[in-house]
Design a protein around this motif. Structure first.
Motif, mmCIF file in Angstrom:
data_model
loop_
_atom_site.group_PDB
_atom_site.id
_atom_site.type_symbol
_atom_site.label_atom_id
_atom_site.label_comp_id
_atom_site.label_asym_id
_atom_site.label_seq_id
_atom_site.Cartn_x
_atom_site.Cartn_y
_atom_site.Cartn_z
ATOM 1 N N PHE A 60 0.833 -1.202 0.000
ATOM 2 C CA PHE A 60 0.000 0.000 0.000
ATOM 3 C C PHE A 60 0.872 1.259 0.000
ATOM 4 C CE2 PHE A 60 -2.654 3.196 2.195
ATOM 5 C CZ PHE A 60 -3.676 3.267 1.268
ATOM 6 N N VAL A 61 1.899 1.276 0.823
ATOM 7 C CA VAL A 61 2.790 2.435 0.896
ATOM 8 C C VAL A 61 3.543 2.614 -0.423
ATOM 9 C CG1 VAL A 61 4.857 3.348 2.025
ATOM 10 C CG2 VAL A 61 3.013 2.386 3.405
ATOM 11 N N LEU A 62 4.087 1.528 -0.965
ATOM 12 C CA LEU A 62 4.849 1.626 -2.211
ATOM 13 C C LEU A 62 3.978 2.056 -3.386
ATOM 14 C CD1 LEU A 62 7.250 -1.442 -1.930
ATOM 15 C CD2 LEU A 62 7.796 0.988 -1.672
ATOM 16 N N THR A 63 2.758 1.554 -3.467
ATOM 17 C CA THR A 63 1.888 1.978 -4.576
ATOM 18 C C THR A 63 1.443 3.424 -4.384
ATOM 19 O OG1 THR A 63 -0.039 0.986 -3.501
ATOM 20 C CG2 THR A 63 1.066 -0.314 -5.196
ATOM 21 N N GLY A 64 1.279 3.857 -3.140
ATOM 22 C CA GLY A 64 0.979 5.271 -2.890
ATOM 23 C C GLY A 64 2.115 6.168 -3.353
#
Length: 161
Positions: free
Chosen positions: A53-57
């Motif tokens: 989730f953090v990386l795609t954000g």
């Protein structure tokens, strides 16, 4: 370059949704209290979901930066209170018309999807195992879509009168 930018923005948006779904499922497994032998697997799954989730954000943030650099006349601000509306107002009439066409097409196709998903859930409930929450959720989303469509149509009609 415009097609590449469009694909990049939509692929990162898609990945954010998938990561959020993964995070919700992983959190649900944690809350369900997994057996001790599965605790490690569930915990790793939750950590990977958060990381995804953090990386795609971050990827979406950089995709927007790339888009804004390529198209300074129609920038997208993800930190704005209503970024889609601000972006839409920057489009020319042809782009707005294409957006209207795409939106109507999505509305029609989602009506079809909701019909079959709700019908499938009803059949599943009748023949396998009945769960009311998914049926109410899908039905509620379908009604919400119709309510939003009606209220937006009413608003547009009042603006023209």
């Amino acid at each position: 370059m415009e097609k590449t930018s469009f694909k990049l923005l939509y692929s990162t948006s898609f990945l954010v949704v998938v990561s959020l779904m993964w995070l919700a499922i992983a959190w649900g497994h944690i809350k369900a209290g997994p057996p001790e032998e599965q605790f490690r697997y569930v915990t790793i799954n939750l950590v990977l979901a958060v990381l995804s989730f953090v990386l795609t954000g971050v990827a979406q943030y950089y995709a927007v930066k790339i888009h804004n650099k390529q198209f300074p006349d129609r920038t997208y601000n993800i930190f704005s209170p209503d970024p889609q509306k601000e972006y839409f107002e920057q489009l020319d009439e042809g782009e707005k018309y294409l957006t209207y066409q795409a939106s109507f097409s999505v509305f029609r196709k989602m009506t079809f999807v909701f019909f079959f998903v709700l019908g499938g859930l009803l059949c599943y409930g009748a023949f396998v195992q009945f769960h009311i929450v998914p049926i109410l959720l899908v039905g509620g989303l379908w009604l919400t879509m119709y309510f939003i469509h009606y209220s937006e149509g009413k608003k547009q009609y009042q603006m023209e009168s």
